[in-house]
Design a protein around this motif. Structure first.
Motif, mmCIF file in Angstrom:
data_model
loop_
_atom_site.group_PDB
_atom_site.id
_atom_site.type_symbol
_atom_site.label_atom_id
_atom_site.label_comp_id
_atom_site.label_asym_id
_atom_site.label_seq_id
_atom_site.Cartn_x
_atom_site.Cartn_y
_atom_site.Cartn_z
ATOM 1 N N ILE A 5 0.873 -1.173 0.000
ATOM 2 C CA ILE A 5 0.000 0.000 0.000
ATOM 3 C C ILE A 5 0.907 1.219 0.000
ATOM 4 C CG2 ILE A 5 -1.766 1.301 1.245
ATOM 5 C CD1 ILE A 5 -2.688 -1.347 2.494
ATOM 6 N N CYS A 8 -0.512 6.753 3.116
ATOM 7 C CA CYS A 8 -1.195 6.401 4.353
ATOM 8 C C CYS A 8 -1.866 7.598 5.012
ATOM 9 C CB CYS A 8 -0.226 5.742 5.335
ATOM 10 S SG CYS A 8 -1.081 4.959 6.722
ATOM 11 N N GLY A 12 -5.626 5.257 3.015
ATOM 12 C CA GLY A 12 -4.648 4.177 3.086
ATOM 13 C C GLY A 12 -4.695 3.440 4.408
#
Length: 376
Positions: A5, A8, A12
């Protein structure tokens, strides 16, 4: 399965938490910033306005309503798991009306929301002032409020504290977070699937990548093609301290383009501006003090006691708006079958974070041929 991923913010963080909760995938999150810098997530009022929307139905309305319902379960889950108290205002939203015809117009929306399982109350002026006497002098331009639409199921959440709780919960369930580490490159196999994520210090093998990096998503997709074109839209807001307390909990109040967002008995957020780049400019817009003053003036028109309120804080931040297409972008990148985009939420990143996470989980489960984790 190894899932990367990239990015963030609250979106996220929600994806990381959701995947860690329902899968046995190995999840790593990279972000170029430090954990205390929040950018778009920190430049949000956290108003979860889903039910009291003028649009009756459609894909976006459905996403908003589904995500609002997700919050009702995710907030207590996070608090129980992390012991973090998340400020979550269940007082609803009061949408002020200044034209008698508006109250008639909302009847159609009220009927549609009822069929969708939600409640809207249409309040005339007498009902509004009986319930919320603090709004007795609310005006827009020269027009006094003639009534309001009250949405008891809409909410407001502190975006940063919620994101922090999501990150801690994901960490408790095995997700690794790597901060201050920008992604420098993606390496692909012959089938155009991304096989490695490259940083300055590491080359990490992956089975799938989720790009949820706000405005940075444009730079990241440019390495993969086709690039996602995003427009930076700036917002400003103020944190005020009222001279006198009001009853709390108190609903979020919306009048025109201004939100009054109570934080406690005396403090509230007021915002937010919407400031676009100059035409044909690639530069991010700069905060315009005059527009923030206008927001404060509009807020005082709704609540004249704010004229003597103390300004505790101001903030500004950029939100990613997709160019030439609706927000948000939640899809597989056409040229790279194991790359999922979950970005460009514009002004609805906080509201749509939970449902985005569910949609991303479904996309990943499908592309990795792992039907165990598809949410119906």
């Amino acid at each position: 399965m190894k899932i990367a991923i990239v990015g963030c913010g609250i979106v996220g963080a929600a994806i990381a938490y959701t995947l860690s909760q329902k899968t046995d995938w190995e999840i790593t999150v990279w972000d170029r910033r430090t954990p205390d810098k929040w950018e778009a997530t920190g430049a949000a009022l956290g108003v979860l306005m889903a039910v009291v929307r003028t649009r009756l139905k459609g894909k976006h309305v459905r996403l908003c309503l589904e995500s609002l319902q997700c919050y009702e379960s995710i907030i207590p889950q996070l608090e129980a798991l992390t012991n973090i108290a998340i400020p979550y205002n269940r007082g609803g939203i009061v949408q002020l009306c200044f034209n008698p015809q508006d109250l008639v117009y909302w009847q159609k929306t009220q009927a549609m929301r009822q069929r969708q399982g939600f409640t809207l109350e249409i309040l005339n002026r007498a009902q509004l002032l009986k319930r919320y006497p603090d709004l007795s002098e609310a005006r827009q331009a020269k027009n006094a409020a003639v009534g309001a639409i009250y949405s008891p199921q809409d909410r407001q959440v502190d975006p940063v504290i919620c994101a922090q709780a999501l990150i801690k919960a994901a960490q408790l369930q095995g997700v690794q977070f790597i901060w201050q580490t920008p992604i420098q490159d993606f390496r692909c196999g012959s089938d155009q699937r991304v096989t490695y994520v490259v940083t300055e210090t590491d080359v990490t093998p992956v089975d799938a990548v989720v790009i949820t990096a706000g405005l940075d998503s444009q730079l990241l997709t440019a390495q993969l093609q086709p690039s996602l074109t995003l427009q930076p839209v700036l917002g400003q807001a103020l944190r005020l301290k009222r001279p006198d307390p009001f009853a709390y909990p108190y609903p979020v109040v919306n009048g025109g383009d201004v939100h009054l967002v109570p934080l406690n008995a005396q403090e509230l957020w007021v915002g937010a501006t919407v400031e676009f780049p100059e035409e044909d400019s690639l530069e991010s817009p700069q905060a315009n003090p005059a527009l923030l003053e206008q927001v404060l003036g509009d807020a005082i028109a709704l609540d004249p006691t704010l004229a003597t309120a103390e300004i505790l804080q101001t903030w500004s931040g950029l939100r990613p708006r997709p160019d030439g297409r609706p927000a948000p972008v939640i899809e597989t990148l056409a040229s790279h079958p194991n790359v999922v985009l979950a970005t460009a939420h514009y002004r609805n990143g906080v509201l749509l974070a939970p449902i985005t996470a569910v949609r991303v989980q479904n996309l990943l489960a499908a592309l990795l041929n792992d039907p165990r984790f598809i949410v119906v």
